[in-house]
Design a protein around this motif. Sequence first.
Motif, short mmCIF file in Angstrom:
data_model
loop_
_atom_site.label_atom_id
_atom_site.label_comp_id
_atom_site.label_asym_id
_atom_site.label_seq_id
_atom_site.Cartn_x
_atom_site.Cartn_y
_atom_site.Cartn_z
N LEU A 177 -8.61 -32.90 -61.41
CA LEU A 177 -8.12 -33.43 -62.67
C LEU A 177 -6.97 -34.35 -62.43
N PHE A 178 -7.05 -34.96 -61.32
CA PHE A 178 -5.95 -35.81 -60.94
C PHE A 178 -6.30 -37.18 -61.45
N MET A 179 -6.25 -37.23 -62.69
CA MET A 179 -6.65 -38.47 -63.27
C MET A 179 -5.47 -39.05 -63.99
N ILE A 180 -5.27 -40.28 -63.69
CA ILE A 180 -4.06 -40.85 -64.22
C ILE A 180 -4.37 -42.10 -64.98
N SER A 181 -3.66 -42.25 -66.11
CA SER A 181 -3.78 -43.48 -66.80
C SER A 181 -3.48 -43.31 -68.26
N CYS A 182 -2.82 -44.25 -68.78
CA CYS A 182 -2.57 -44.29 -70.20
C CYS A 182 -2.63 -45.75 -70.60
N GLY A 183 -3.33 -46.03 -71.66
CA GLY A 183 -3.40 -47.38 -72.16
C GLY A 183 -4.04 -48.32 -71.18
N GLU A 184 -3.57 -49.56 -71.20
CA GLU A 184 -4.18 -50.59 -70.39
C GLU A 184 -3.42 -50.86 -69.10
N ALA A 185 -2.27 -50.25 -68.90
CA ALA A 185 -1.47 -50.51 -67.70
C ALA A 185 -2.26 -50.21 -66.45
N LYS A 186 -3.15 -49.20 -66.53
CA LYS A 186 -3.93 -48.83 -65.37
C LYS A 186 -4.81 -49.97 -64.90
N LYS A 187 -5.41 -50.71 -65.81
CA LYS A 187 -6.31 -51.79 -65.43
C LYS A 187 -5.56 -53.01 -64.94
N GLU A 188 -4.45 -53.30 -65.60
CA GLU A 188 -3.71 -54.51 -65.27
C GLU A 188 -3.05 -54.43 -63.91
N ASN A 189 -2.70 -53.25 -63.46
CA ASN A 189 -1.91 -53.11 -62.24
C ASN A 189 -2.62 -52.31 -61.16
N LYS A 190 -3.94 -52.41 -61.07
CA LYS A 190 -4.70 -51.63 -60.11
C LYS A 190 -4.17 -51.72 -58.71
N SER A 191 -3.84 -52.91 -58.25
CA SER A 191 -3.43 -53.07 -56.86
C SER A 191 -1.94 -52.88 -56.66
N GLU A 192 -1.20 -52.73 -57.73
CA GLU A 192 0.24 -52.58 -57.63
C GLU A 192 0.63 -51.13 -57.79
N PHE A 200 -10.25 -42.82 -61.29
CA PHE A 200 -10.42 -41.39 -61.05
C PHE A 200 -11.85 -40.92 -61.27
N SER A 201 -12.80 -41.83 -61.21
CA SER A 201 -14.19 -41.43 -61.47
C SER A 201 -14.70 -40.42 -60.45
N LEU A 244 -12.88 -38.17 -58.84
CA LEU A 244 -12.23 -36.91 -59.18
C LEU A 244 -12.90 -36.25 -60.39
N VAL A 245 -13.18 -37.05 -61.40
CA VAL A 245 -13.83 -36.52 -62.59
C VAL A 245 -15.21 -35.96 -62.24
N ALA A 246 -15.97 -36.67 -61.43
CA ALA A 246 -17.29 -36.18 -61.01
C ALA A 246 -17.15 -34.86 -60.26
N ALA A 247 -16.13 -34.76 -59.42
CA ALA A 247 -15.91 -33.53 -58.66
C ALA A 247 -15.53 -32.38 -59.58
N VAL A 248 -14.67 -32.64 -60.55
CA VAL A 248 -14.26 -31.61 -61.51
C VAL A 248 -15.46 -31.12 -62.31
N GLN A 249 -16.33 -32.04 -62.68
CA GLN A 249 -17.53 -31.66 -63.43
C GLN A 249 -18.47 -30.84 -62.54
N ALA A 250 -18.67 -31.25 -61.30
CA ALA A 250 -19.55 -30.52 -60.38
C ALA A 250 -19.03 -29.12 -60.09
N ALA A 251 -17.71 -28.96 -60.12
CA ALA A 251 -17.09 -27.67 -59.83
C ALA A 251 -16.95 -26.81 -61.10
N ASP A 252 -17.41 -27.31 -62.23
CA ASP A 252 -17.27 -26.61 -63.51
C ASP A 252 -15.81 -26.27 -63.83
#
Length: 195
Positions: free
Chosen positions: A12-27, A60-61, A63-71
């Motif tokens: 569940l190590f998923m991080i992101s809020c709003g659009e900042a995640k997309k704009e600053n992917k490499s930063e 975090f796709s 991570l999300v897939a792993a969390v789903q697979a692990a129930d």
Amino acid sequence: MKVFKVLFLTGLFMISCGEAKKENKSEELTGTEMTENITAEETPASLETIVGVASGNENFSTLVAAVQAADLVGTLSSEGPFTVFAPTNESFAKLPEGTVENLLKPENKASLINLLTYHVVAGKFPAADVIEAINTNDGTFVIETVQGDKLTLTLDGEKVKVIDAKGNASMVVITDVEASNGVIHAIDAVVMPAE
């Protein structure tokens, strides 16, 4: 300082809020930059759970897939609070070829749960609290994960370094991503439990 009990999966190590995640992917982003788009009306109670926040971030796709697979979706969506040291897709890509695919197989569910819960700590620990704990404990802060093994947190300059049970290090690259049931800190490598 009291020992942190880890309650959940690395998944569940998923991080992101709003659009900042997309704009600053490499930063490198700070939690402040990532949460700027949260309005005053979006208090922690109105935010998504850790799983919801992670699901909304393409980084975090895996991570999300792993969390789903692990129930573990239900666990990480529960009241908490939790602190998740969440590996990004790039972190999972650093593992030996075939590792992720193998872990996602139904017959390896126990191993996947073991790995994911090693990334979760019971309680909410914002970056400032983690740094204070490191500084007041002679430069190292040992926390217990939900999985049961420990992580050692130290400082590398101004950044938090996470050292796993095998001595491998990961750096926190994004801090303080708020969720309704805790906080997420993104890390640049998957941490591994002793077994």
